[in-house]
Design an enzyme around this catalytic site. Structure first.
Site, PDB file in Angstrom:
ATOM      1  N   ASN A  13     -16.423  20.198  22.304  1.00 60.13           N
ATOM      2  CA  ASN A  13     -16.416  19.416  23.539  1.00 60.13           C
ATOM      3  C   ASN A  13     -15.786  20.220  24.700  1.00 60.13           C
ATOM      4  OD1 ASN A  13     -15.781  17.545  25.568  1.00 60.13           O
ATOM      5  ND2 ASN A  13     -15.558  15.880  24.086  1.00 60.13           N
ATOM      6  N   LYS A  16     -13.002  18.564  26.896  1.00 55.48           N
ATOM      7  CA  LYS A  16     -11.635  18.593  26.358  1.00 55.48           C
ATOM      8  C   LYS A  16     -11.004  19.948  26.651  1.00 55.48           C
ATOM      9  CE  LYS A  16     -11.410  17.292  21.946  1.00 55.48           C
ATOM     10  NZ  LYS A  16     -11.456  16.563  20.636  1.00 55.48           N
ATOM     11  N   GLU A  40     -15.174  17.057  10.263  1.00 52.14           N
ATOM     12  CA  GLU A  40     -14.057  16.104  10.323  1.00 52.14           C
ATOM     13  C   GLU A  40     -13.967  15.356   9.014  1.00 52.14           C
ATOM     14  OE1 GLU A  40     -13.670  13.557  13.712  1.00 52.14           O
ATOM     15  OE2 GLU A  40     -13.759  15.256  15.083  1.00 52.14           O
ATOM     16  N   ASP A  69      -7.693  16.084  18.060  1.00 57.22           N
ATOM     17  CA  ASP A  69      -8.470  14.930  17.636  1.00 57.22           C
ATOM     18  C   ASP A  69      -7.940  13.728  18.406  1.00 57.22           C
ATOM     19  OD1 ASP A  69     -10.698  14.492  15.806  1.00 57.22           O
ATOM     20  OD2 ASP A  69      -9.443  12.856  15.100  1.00 57.22           O
ATOM     21  N   GLY A 142     -17.052  10.896  28.273  1.00 60.79           N
ATOM     22  CA  GLY A 142     -16.532  10.077  27.177  1.00 60.79           C
ATOM     23  C   GLY A 142     -16.188   8.665  27.618  1.00 60.79           C
ATOM     24  N   ASP A 144     -13.867   7.782  29.618  1.00 55.37           N
ATOM     25  CA  ASP A 144     -13.173   7.738  30.921  1.00 55.37           C
ATOM     26  C   ASP A 144     -13.635   6.590  31.834  1.00 55.37           C
ATOM     27  OD1 ASP A 144     -11.432   9.751  30.376  1.00 55.37           O
ATOM     28  OD2 ASP A 144     -12.330  11.232  31.711  1.00 55.37           O
ATOM     29  N   LYS A 162      -5.744  12.343  36.432  1.00 56.06           N
ATOM     30  CA  LYS A 162      -5.767  12.066  34.986  1.00 56.06           C
ATOM     31  C   LYS A 162      -4.973  13.113  34.200  1.00 56.06           C
ATOM     32  CE  LYS A 162      -8.756  12.111  30.968  1.00 56.06           C
ATOM     33  NZ  LYS A 162     -10.026  12.548  30.385  1.00 56.06           N
ATOM     34  N   HIS A 167      -3.121  11.060  27.668  1.00 60.32           N
ATOM     35  CA  HIS A 167      -2.705  11.319  26.277  1.00 60.32           C
ATOM     36  C   HIS A 167      -2.731  12.829  26.005  1.00 60.32           C
ATOM     37  CE1 HIS A 167      -6.969  10.992  26.737  1.00 60.32           C
ATOM     38  NE2 HIS A 167      -7.271  11.236  25.481  1.00 60.32           N
TER      39      HIS A 167
HETATM   40  P1  ITT Z   1     -14.239  18.052  18.776  1.00 60.24           P
HETATM   41  O1  ITT Z   1     -15.321  19.033  18.481  1.00 60.24           O
HETATM   42  O2  ITT Z   1     -13.030  18.686  19.416  1.00 60.24           O
HETATM   43  O3  ITT Z   1     -13.855  17.195  17.597  1.00 60.24           O
HETATM   44  P2  ITT Z   1     -15.147  15.510  19.941  1.00 60.24           P
HETATM   45  O4  ITT Z   1     -15.766  15.163  21.253  1.00 60.24           O
HETATM   46  O5  ITT Z   1     -15.897  15.119  18.688  1.00 60.24           O
HETATM   47  O6  ITT Z   1     -14.842  17.091  19.936  1.00 60.24           O
HETATM   48  P3  ITT Z   1     -12.935  13.884  19.006  1.00 60.24           P
HETATM   49  O7  ITT Z   1     -13.357  14.023  17.576  1.00 60.24           O
HETATM   50  O8  ITT Z   1     -11.495  14.087  19.318  1.00 60.24           O
HETATM   51  O9  ITT Z   1     -13.711  14.913  19.950  1.00 60.24           O
HETATM   52  O10 ITT Z   1     -13.506  12.511  19.489  1.00 60.24           O
HETATM   53  C1  ITT Z   1     -12.895  11.633  20.302  1.00 60.24           C
HETATM   54  C2  ITT Z   1     -13.877  10.819  21.115  1.00 60.24           C
HETATM   55  O11 ITT Z   1     -13.140  10.284  22.179  1.00 60.24           O
HETATM   56  C3  ITT Z   1     -15.041  11.618  21.722  1.00 60.24           C
HETATM   57  O12 ITT Z   1     -16.164  10.775  21.788  1.00 60.24           O
HETATM   58  C4  ITT Z   1     -14.578  11.938  23.125  1.00 60.24           C
HETATM   59  O13 ITT Z   1     -15.639  11.971  24.041  1.00 60.24           O
HETATM   60  C5  ITT Z   1     -13.639  10.759  23.433  1.00 60.24           C
HETATM   61  N1  ITT Z   1     -12.503  11.205  24.217  1.00 60.24           N
HETATM   62  C6  ITT Z   1     -11.454  11.951  23.814  1.00 60.24           C
HETATM   63  N2  ITT Z   1     -10.605  12.197  24.809  1.00 60.24           N
HETATM   64  C7  ITT Z   1     -11.129  11.600  25.895  1.00 60.24           C
HETATM   65  C8  ITT Z   1     -10.745  11.508  27.235  1.00 60.24           C
HETATM   66  O14 ITT Z   1      -9.663  12.119  27.711  1.00 60.24           O
HETATM   67  N3  ITT Z   1     -11.522  10.818  28.054  1.00 60.24           N
HETATM   68  C9  ITT Z   1     -12.642  10.212  27.611  1.00 60.24           C
HETATM   69  N4  ITT Z   1     -13.091  10.253  26.372  1.00 60.24           N
HETATM   70  C10 ITT Z   1     -12.341  10.947  25.506  1.00 60.24           C
END
Ligand code: ITT
Length: 184
Positions: A13, A16, A40, A69, A142, A144, A162, A167
Site C-alpha cells: 500500500n 501507507k 497475512e 498492520d 481507504g 479516510d 491527519k 494512529h
Molecule cells: P499491507 O500490504 O501493508 O498489509 P494493506 O492495505 O493490506 O497493506 P492493512 O493490512 O494494514 O494494509 O489493512 C488495513 C486496511 O485499513 C486497509 O484496507 C487500508 O486501506 C485501511 N487503512 C489503514 N490505515 C488507514 C488510514 O490511515 N486511512 C484509511 N484507511 C486505512
C-alpha cells in the site's frame, strides 16, 4: 542507480508508505519503499500479524524493515472489521460499512508497527478514537472518507493535518523514539 536506505517500509500500500515517510522524515529518519504483498496470518492479534509480516519482509530483503498492520474497530459491530479491515475494504468497502453502522457510531483506528533487523523484533501500537461519519466525505484513501477523529468534526480525508494526529503518527512516534535511541 537506485538509492539505498538503512531502513525499508514493506507494504503493498503506497499510501501507507507515503504517510510513514512524511512522519518519519519529521523525526529525521529516512526510509525506502519495498513494495510487496506479504502474506497475512489469520489472527485476531494485530501484533501477531504484523510480527509475521516483519519476519517475511526481513527474510525477503535482508535489511532492517518496518511493516504496519492496521485495523478499524467499530464498537457497535463488536470491533468488526478489526484485523480483517483490508479484506472488508476490498469487498464491501466504505458504502458497505455505512450500511452496517446505525446509532452508535464510535470506532477506533489501530496501528501496529513492527520492526525487524538481525538483532531486534519489536512492535509499537497506537490508536485513535473517533466516529464513523454518516456519509463519505472528502477524497482520501481507504477508510479516510468515513472516519472522524474525536478531536475534529471532519473526516481524515477532509483534514490537512491527519499525519500529526493519526494512529500511524502515534505508533511511528513511539518507534522513532526507540529507533533513534537504539542508533546511538
Ligand atoms: P499491507 O500490504 O501493508 O498489509 P494493506 O492495505 O493490506 O497493506 P492493512 O493490512 O494494514 O494494509 O489493512 C488495513 C486496511 O485499513 C486497509 O484496507 C487500508 O486501506 C485501511 N487503512 C489503514 N490505515 C488507514 C488510514 O490511515 N486511512 C484509511 N484507511 C486505512
Amino acid at each position: 542507480m537506485q538509492q539505498s536506505f538503512d531502513l525499508y517500509f514493506v507494504s503493498s500500500n503506497k499510501h501507507k508508505f507515503l504517510e510513514a515517510k512524511k512522519i518519519l522524515n519529521s523525526f529525521e529518519i529516512q526510509i525506502g519503499f519495498y513494495k510487496s504483498e506479504l502474506e497475512e496470518i489469520q489472527s485476531d492479534s494485530l501484533q501477531k500479524i504484523a510480527s509475521k509480516k516483519a519476519e517475511q519482509a526481513f527474510s525477503q530483503l535482508k535489511k532492517p524493515v518496518i511493516v504496519e498492520d492496521d485495523g478499524l474497530y467499530i464498537t457497535s459491530l463488536d470491533g468488526f472489521p478489526g484485523p480483517y479491515s483490508s479484506y472488508v475494504f476490498k469487498t464491501i468497502g466504505n458504502s458497505g460499512i455505512l450500511n452496517l453502522v446505525k446509532n452508535n457510531r464510535n470506532a477506533k483506528f489501530v496501528s501496529m508497527i513492527s520492526f525487524k533487523n538481525n538483532v531486534f523484533s519489536k512492535s509499537f501500537k497506537a490508536e485513535i478514537c473517533g466516529k464513523i461519519s454518516k456519509k463519505q466525505k472528502g477524497k482520501g484513501w481507504g477508510y479516510d472518507p468515513i472516519f472522524i477523529p474525536n478531536s475534529k468534526s471532519k473526516t481524515f480525508a477532509e483534514i490537512s493535518n491527519k499525519n500529526e494526529l493519526s494512529h500511524r503518527f502515534k505508533a511511528l512516534k513511539k518507534f522513532a523514539n526507540w529507533y533513534l535511541r537504539m542508533q546511538k
